[in-house]
Every structure is written in structure tokens, then in C-alpha cells.
Design an enzyme around this catalytic site. Structure first.
Site, short mmCIF file in Angstrom:
data_model
loop_
_atom_site.label_atom_id
_atom_site.label_comp_id
_atom_site.label_asym_id
_atom_site.label_seq_id
_atom_site.Cartn_x
_atom_site.Cartn_y
_atom_site.Cartn_z
N CYS A 165 -17.90 -10.02 6.57
CA CYS A 165 -18.15 -9.61 5.19
C CYS A 165 -19.63 -9.23 5.11
CB CYS A 165 -17.77 -10.69 4.19
SG CYS A 165 -18.74 -12.19 4.28
N CYS A 241 -14.19 -8.47 2.99
CA CYS A 241 -14.77 -7.92 1.76
C CYS A 241 -14.74 -6.41 1.86
CB CYS A 241 -16.17 -8.45 1.50
SG CYS A 241 -17.48 -7.72 2.47
N CYS A 249 -19.43 0.03 11.57
CA CYS A 249 -19.55 -1.19 12.36
C CYS A 249 -20.24 -0.92 13.68
CB CYS A 249 -18.17 -1.78 12.63
SG CYS A 249 -17.30 -2.35 11.16
#
Length: 328
Positions: A165, A241, A249
Site C-alpha cells: 500500500c 490500496c 512498481c
């Protein structure tokens, strides 16, 4: 086996007696001669996951005293415990057991019900079968070669799971802790954030403690930690989230499977202390529902495409949210 390791103990072991008593299993004869008992441990910190025993009956064996604590009866630990115990038998003797309520479980491990008159005299002469177990108990025999060679199950692999998250202070911490316990030693749980806050939300730790989950040893850290050489190679990565799901990422080591399991941020709520804690309780419940569904999947046998579909479906369970930039 990586998930479950057996340590031999004596029948006088206090924790063995305590576990058998709690499970309403007999303890009258556990200190008699001719019995071998085992303590099952899991994880790097050798958490006790259960107990089991074998009793030699001439050329045959009696499997006995199989117990997994109530708080660990998930993730296939019972099956792994029985298989590891049976692996200690190094000859061709038959294996019997008596049970009052677990016949379906043992049937799934290759045991079949047999009539008392077909059981060898040495087995019938044991205190378990001659006086301790009620006459209504089901007697079962292992139908070989169901464990020869020993079955390779999903419990033979420990899966690494990372929860992501943004702040790594609330939802991902809840998920990490829940999986640590619910996973029963089959999963290594981790968490991280794209922009970590540097400290764990105290409401999250309070909720974990209230639910009986681990509440110490957690930290808020960057997801870059798990993209470095030498970091654990992840099998699964779940964003919890919406903002983290929409961010770029790092390049993960290996080829982990990913899915979005977004739930509302309990830390964003306003109101009284009771209302805020209620929001954390709801987030924990939603995440636990997803995690328990996930760990029940046949990870070792399901094909990758089907597994990806199931992981996405888990993300749509009660309480799901939508990643930024996607319509509901």
C-alpha cells in the site's frame, strides 16, 4: 519437509499432555513404553504446530495422539503433520488408528475403515483399542501405497507473499500479520509501501492484538527493499490500496503473480476513537476474508491462468475498492 518439521519428545512432555487434553484426546497411556511422540514445528522461530505419536504393535503400528491446536487448524497443517509422522515408518508394517470424529479427514489421507475382527491382535491389545477408546470408535487402516512414495503436497513449498500500500502503516500491516498466523507456516508474509510513513499506525496494532494476531516486530518500509539483490523472491504480490495499484512498481525478482485487493483506508476515517477503531476492525475483517480464501486455493495443482482469475475474483469480495484511473 520445509513447512513442518518433527522433533521427537517423550510422553511426559507437558505441552503434549496439555494439547491432548484440550482436544479431548486420551492421555492415560502416553507415558507407557513402546510409544514415540513428535512435536511439529513451523517457521524460522519453530512455532509449535501440533503433536503426533506412533505406537509399535508387533510388526504393525498405531497412529495416535494427532492434534493441531485450534488456532492453527488451517493451511493443511493436519495433513502435513500426519504425512511427516508416517514418513518415520521405515518398514512394511501396516498402520492403524482409532477415531471418534475424524474419519473423513483420515480417509482423505488414504486410510480406510476396517472391521475390528480384521485388526491384528497386537493392535487390538493396545490400551487405546482395548480400554481407552469407546467401542463406537472407527478403526482405520492405511491403504498402501498411498504414502509410498510419500505424497508431495502444496505444503512442501513455502510461498512468499508481499502486501503493498502507499504508506505501509495500516492495511498492508494488517494483511501481513493475518497471513503470518492464518497461513500456518505455508506462507512467508511481508509488507511494504510506495511512500512509507515510517511508522505503523497504532490503531492497526491495537486491532491485531484484539484479534489475537501478531502485533509486534512490524515496520513501515519502502517497496524498494524487496526489489534489491538478495531480497526474498516473491510468489505473490497483492496491492491493498488503490493508489499503490496505480503506481509504477519496481521490477520484482522472479515472476510473481499479482492482484489488487483494495479495501478502504481505515486511517483516513474521522470521528471518535470508537468509530476509528471500528473502521480498522472492518478493514481487518475484509482482508482476513480474502486471505483465508486465498490460502484455501490448491496452489500446487491449479494452472496459472485459472489461478490469476481466482486471485482477481478474491479482490472483488465484500469491501472492494477500485484502483485510481479505473471505473467502478
Amino acid at each position: 519437509m520445509s513447512a513442518v518439521r518433527l522433533e521427537q519428545i517423550t510422553g511426559s512432555d507437558a505441552r503434549l499432555r496439555q494439547a491432548l487434553t484440550a482436544a479431548d484426546l486420551p492421555t492415560d497411556d502416553i507415558e507407557d513404553d513402546g510409544r514415540a511422540f513428535f512435536r511439529a514445528v513451523v517457521g524460522e522461530d519453530d512455532q509449535i504446530a501440533g503433536f503426533s505419536g506412533l505406537e509399535r504393535c508387533g510388526s504393525d503400528y498405531l497412529l495416535r495422539s494427532v492434534v493441531v491446536p485450534a488456532d492453527r487448524r488451517r493451511g493443511g497443517l493436519g495433513r502435513a503433520l500426519v504425512e511427516a509422522t508416517l514418513a518415520n515408518i521405515d518398514d512394511d508394517g501396516d498402520v492403524f488408528l482409532a477415531t471418534t470424529h475424524a474419519a473423513p479427514f483420515f480417509a482423505g489421507l488414504g486410510f480406510v475403515e476396517v472391521q475390528r475382527q480384521s485388526v491384528p491382535g497386537a493392535v487390538l491389545a493396545t490400551r487405546q483399542l482395548s480400554s481407552i477408546c469407546p467401542s463406537s470408535a472407527t478403526i482405520m487402516k492405511l491403504a498402501r501405497p498411498s504414502i509410498q512414495p510419500r505424497i508431495t503436497t502444496m505444503t512442501d513449498k513455502t510461498y512468499n507473499v508481499l502486501f503493498l500500500c502507499t504508506g505501509n502503516s495500516a492495511r498492508s500491516i494488517l494483511a501481513e500479520s493475518i497471513l503470518k498466523k492464518e497461513g500456518g507456516g505455508r506462507f512467508n508474509a511481508y509488507s511494504a509501501g510506495s511512500h512509507p510513513k515510517g511508522e505503523v499506525n497504532p490503531h492497526a496494532l491495537r486491532e491485531l492484538e484484539a484479534l489475537g494476531y501478531p502485533s509486534t516486530g512490524f515496520s513501515s518500509k519502502s517497496w524498494d527493499v524487496f526489489a534489491q539483490p538478495g531480497a526474498p523472491e516473491m510468489d505473490f504480490i497483492f496491492t491493498v490500496c488503490d493508489s499503490a495499484a496505480g503506481e509504477a512498481c519496481p521490477v520484482w525478482i522472479g515472476h510473481p503473480m499479482t492482484a489488487h485487493w483494495g479495501v478502504e483506508d481505515p486511517a483516513a476515517g474521522v470521528g471518535s476513537e470508537v468509530e476509528i477503531q471500528r473502521a480498522f476492525a472492518q478493514a481487518a475483517r475484509f482482508l482476513k476474508n480474502r486471505i483465508t480464501t486465498f490460502i484455501s486455493l490448491p496452489l500446487s495443482s491449479i494452472d496459472r491462468l485459472a489461478l490469476e482469475t481466482r486471485l482477481r475474483q478474491i479482490g472483488t469480495m465484500e469491501g472492494s475498492t477500485t484502483p485510481a484511473g479505473k471505473s467502478a
